[in-house]
Structures are given as structure tokens and as C-alpha cells.
Design a protein around this motif. Sequence first.
Motif, PDB file in Angstrom:
ATOM      1  N   TYR A 191      16.536  16.814  -5.735  1.00  0.00           N
ATOM      2  CA  TYR A 191      16.674  16.990  -4.281  1.00  0.00           C
ATOM      3  C   TYR A 191      15.990  18.285  -3.829  1.00  0.00           C
ATOM      4  O   TYR A 191      15.250  18.298  -2.842  1.00  0.00           O
ATOM      5  CB  TYR A 191      18.154  16.999  -3.898  1.00  0.00           C
ATOM      6  CG  TYR A 191      18.393  17.177  -2.424  1.00  0.00           C
ATOM      7  CD1 TYR A 191      18.288  16.103  -1.553  1.00  0.00           C
ATOM      8  CD2 TYR A 191      18.697  18.433  -1.895  1.00  0.00           C
ATOM      9  CE1 TYR A 191      18.494  16.260  -0.189  1.00  0.00           C
ATOM     10  CE2 TYR A 191      18.906  18.605  -0.547  1.00  0.00           C
ATOM     11  CZ  TYR A 191      18.799  17.515   0.305  1.00  0.00           C
ATOM     12  OH  TYR A 191      18.989  17.678   1.655  1.00  0.00           O
ATOM     13  N   ASP A 192      16.212  19.370  -4.574  1.00  0.00           N
ATOM     14  CA  ASP A 192      15.623  20.665  -4.226  1.00  0.00           C
ATOM     15  C   ASP A 192      14.097  20.626  -4.277  1.00  0.00           C
ATOM     16  O   ASP A 192      13.435  21.371  -3.547  1.00  0.00           O
ATOM     17  CB  ASP A 192      16.148  21.774  -5.144  1.00  0.00           C
ATOM     18  CG  ASP A 192      17.624  22.090  -4.914  1.00  0.00           C
ATOM     19  OD1 ASP A 192      18.183  21.654  -3.869  1.00  0.00           O
ATOM     20  OD2 ASP A 192      18.225  22.754  -5.782  1.00  0.00           O
ATOM     21  N   GLY A 220      12.443  18.194  -3.249  1.00  0.00           N
ATOM     22  CA  GLY A 220      12.028  17.345  -2.132  1.00  0.00           C
ATOM     23  C   GLY A 220      11.736  15.915  -2.528  1.00  0.00           C
ATOM     24  O   GLY A 220      11.077  15.183  -1.787  1.00  0.00           O
ATOM     25  N   ASP A 221      12.235  15.493  -3.700  1.00  0.00           N
ATOM     26  CA  ASP A 221      11.935  14.154  -4.200  1.00  0.00           C
ATOM     27  C   ASP A 221      12.996  13.116  -3.847  1.00  0.00           C
ATOM     28  O   ASP A 221      12.856  11.950  -4.199  1.00  0.00           O
ATOM     29  CB  ASP A 221      11.765  14.187  -5.719  1.00  0.00           C
ATOM     30  CG  ASP A 221      10.495  14.893  -6.135  1.00  0.00           C
ATOM     31  OD1 ASP A 221       9.572  15.004  -5.304  1.00  0.00           O
ATOM     32  OD2 ASP A 221      10.410  15.344  -7.286  1.00  0.00           O
ATOM     33  N   ILE A 222      14.039  13.537  -3.169  1.00  0.00           N
ATOM     34  CA  ILE A 222      15.085  12.613  -2.733  1.00  0.00           C
ATOM     35  C   ILE A 222      15.273  12.780  -1.237  1.00  0.00           C
ATOM     36  O   ILE A 222      15.263  13.887  -0.721  1.00  0.00           O
ATOM     37  CB  ILE A 222      16.420  12.892  -3.462  1.00  0.00           C
ATOM     38  CG1 ILE A 222      16.289  12.609  -4.956  1.00  0.00           C
ATOM     39  CG2 ILE A 222      17.542  12.045  -2.875  1.00  0.00           C
ATOM     40  CD1 ILE A 222      17.550  12.911  -5.745  1.00  0.00           C
ATOM     41  N   TYR A 223      15.437  11.652  -0.556  1.00  0.00           N
ATOM     42  CA  TYR A 223      15.697  11.702   0.882  1.00  0.00           C
ATOM     43  C   TYR A 223      16.787  10.693   1.222  1.00  0.00           C
ATOM     44  O   TYR A 223      17.011   9.723   0.505  1.00  0.00           O
ATOM     45  CB  TYR A 223      14.424  11.406   1.682  1.00  0.00           C
ATOM     46  CG  TYR A 223      13.894   9.996   1.490  1.00  0.00           C
ATOM     47  CD1 TYR A 223      14.218   8.981   2.378  1.00  0.00           C
ATOM     48  CD2 TYR A 223      13.099   9.677   0.392  1.00  0.00           C
ATOM     49  CE1 TYR A 223      13.754   7.681   2.195  1.00  0.00           C
ATOM     50  CE2 TYR A 223      12.625   8.393   0.193  1.00  0.00           C
ATOM     51  CZ  TYR A 223      12.963   7.406   1.098  1.00  0.00           C
ATOM     52  OH  TYR A 223      12.508   6.125   0.899  1.00  0.00           O
ATOM     53  N   TYR A 224      17.469  10.956   2.319  1.00  0.00           N
ATOM     54  CA  TYR A 224      18.527  10.065   2.777  1.00  0.00           C
ATOM     55  C   TYR A 224      17.935   9.033   3.724  1.00  0.00           C
ATOM     56  O   TYR A 224      17.079   9.349   4.553  1.00  0.00           O
ATOM     57  CB  TYR A 224      19.627  10.860   3.495  1.00  0.00           C
ATOM     58  CG  TYR A 224      20.773   9.995   3.947  1.00  0.00           C
ATOM     59  CD1 TYR A 224      21.781   9.647   3.052  1.00  0.00           C
ATOM     60  CD2 TYR A 224      20.841   9.503   5.241  1.00  0.00           C
ATOM     61  CE1 TYR A 224      22.832   8.836   3.449  1.00  0.00           C
ATOM     62  CE2 TYR A 224      21.899   8.690   5.639  1.00  0.00           C
ATOM     63  CZ  TYR A 224      22.881   8.361   4.739  1.00  0.00           C
ATOM     64  OH  TYR A 224      23.918   7.555   5.135  1.00  0.00           O
ATOM     65  N   GLY A 225      18.386   7.799   3.583  1.00  0.00           N
ATOM     66  CA  GLY A 225      17.947   6.741   4.478  1.00  0.00           C
ATOM     67  C   GLY A 225      18.961   5.616   4.489  1.00  0.00           C
ATOM     68  O   GLY A 225      19.996   5.677   3.818  1.00  0.00           O
ATOM     69  N   TYR A 231      20.634   7.535  -0.934  1.00  0.00           N
ATOM     70  CA  TYR A 231      19.570   8.487  -1.239  1.00  0.00           C
ATOM     71  C   TYR A 231      18.488   7.738  -2.004  1.00  0.00           C
ATOM     72  O   TYR A 231      18.777   6.940  -2.889  1.00  0.00           O
ATOM     73  CB  TYR A 231      20.119   9.661  -2.049  1.00  0.00           C
ATOM     74  CG  TYR A 231      20.966  10.566  -1.204  1.00  0.00           C
ATOM     75  CD1 TYR A 231      20.398  11.626  -0.511  1.00  0.00           C
ATOM     76  CD2 TYR A 231      22.323  10.327  -1.053  1.00  0.00           C
ATOM     77  CE1 TYR A 231      21.171  12.444   0.293  1.00  0.00           C
ATOM     78  CE2 TYR A 231      23.105  11.147  -0.254  1.00  0.00           C
ATOM     79  CZ  TYR A 231      22.520  12.196   0.411  1.00  0.00           C
ATOM     80  OH  TYR A 231      23.285  12.998   1.214  1.00  0.00           O
ATOM     81  N   LYS A 289      11.417   9.545  -3.870  1.00  0.00           N
ATOM     82  CA  LYS A 289      10.069   9.458  -3.298  1.00  0.00           C
ATOM     83  C   LYS A 289       9.055   9.125  -4.397  1.00  0.00           C
ATOM     84  O   LYS A 289       8.277   9.965  -4.836  1.00  0.00           O
ATOM     85  CB  LYS A 289       9.689  10.777  -2.621  1.00  0.00           C
ATOM     86  CG  LYS A 289      10.477  11.091  -1.387  1.00  0.00           C
ATOM     87  CD  LYS A 289       9.983  12.385  -0.759  1.00  0.00           C
ATOM     88  CE  LYS A 289      10.756  12.709   0.485  1.00  0.00           C
ATOM     89  NZ  LYS A 289      10.329  13.988   1.071  1.00  0.00           N
ATOM     90  N   LYS A 306       5.059   9.771  -4.179  1.00  0.00           N
ATOM     91  CA  LYS A 306       4.526  11.101  -4.513  1.00  0.00           C
ATOM     92  C   LYS A 306       3.943  11.116  -5.933  1.00  0.00           C
ATOM     93  O   LYS A 306       3.047  11.896  -6.231  1.00  0.00           O
ATOM     94  CB  LYS A 306       5.668  12.109  -4.373  1.00  0.00           C
ATOM     95  CG  LYS A 306       5.326  13.525  -4.643  1.00  0.00           C
ATOM     96  CD  LYS A 306       6.554  14.395  -4.362  1.00  0.00           C
ATOM     97  CE  LYS A 306       6.366  15.819  -4.799  1.00  0.00           C
ATOM     98  NZ  LYS A 306       7.569  16.613  -4.585  1.00  0.00           N
TER      99      LYS A 306
END
Length: 180
Positions: A112-113, A115-120, A159, A162, A165
Motif C-alpha cells: 500500500y505504501d 502505491g500498489d494497492i487502491y480502494y475501489g 482493495y 495495480k 504497473k
Amino acid sequence: MKKTFYVTTPIYYVNARPHIGHAYTTINADFLARWHRLDGYDTFFLTGTDEHGEKIAQAAERAGKPPQQFVDEVAEEFKKAWEVLHISYDDFIRTTEPRHKRVVQRYLQEIYDRGDIYYGEYEGLYCVGCERFLTEKELVDGKCPDHGVEPEPRREGNYFFKMEKYRTWLRDHIQKHPGF
């Protein structure tokens, strides 16, 4: 250099007692572990139980037990079955154990830190038995092909990783390392 070998079974859902399929898989993993130990490999054999999920919560409710009590009892049945079968595992992991939770939380936080995980949110047709969303193409006469029930429409937050990437890097790595 010491040769190493690692083998794991699936971490089994504890919505029901162990059955012949669990035994078959675990006996095969045990065979591989024993064979590699005999061949001089430093071997580690992991098995265990996955104690989270809607099917498990439903099974606990049907049994009239709190979920943690239910999974404790069924996990113990798995351990007893492996004892009867003389399974030579090195560790038995349970997803409700603090050590498992700590490791998962640490790695997910790192991802997460970065930036490879996002909430949706995700919406689709969900089969509780499969514990996954199904596409229209997978359905047979509007029903799950495995469970014979109509999946229920669901919308849920989650979660997501990504993957995009890493697409180019992963494709290049696989092409450059055919044995990967």
C-alpha cells in the motif's frame, strides 16, 4: 551450497471436516517432502487452514457456534487427520493466528505504501459457494456450473492490486526466463 525444497498444501477452508480430497492433496505434498528430505534437501512442508470467508461464517451459524469456536474445532480435526495419516509437516498455519495476521498486515502495508494497492468497488454476480464473482459466460442456464445455484448480484468495496504497473516488467521477465 545446500539444496532447499519448499512444499505447501492449499490452506484448507474449515467450513466442513476434512475429506478424501484434503487427504489426497496432503499425502501427495507429504510424499514430496519426504522424498526431498531423503535426497538431502533442506525441506520445509507447510499446511494449514483458511478460517475466513462467508462459507465459514454460514457453516458456523448452521452449527450454532460462534465463528472462532467453530474454526478452532474444525482446524483441530484437520490436525488430528494429519496425525492419523502420519503427515510430516513442519508447520501448520491458521489464518486466525496472530503471527499470520502480523505478516499479512506488514506486507499489505508495504504494498500500500508503494502505491500498489487502491480502494475501489466491484459489482457483479457472486457465488457464495465459489467465494468469487462469475461472468455471464461462466454460467450454465443462469446458474453456477459448480453449485447449480443462481449467483446473487453484489456490490462490494475492496482493495485492488495495480497489476498494470508491472505488466511490461512481468512479461519481459517471463520471456527472458522460460523456466520461471
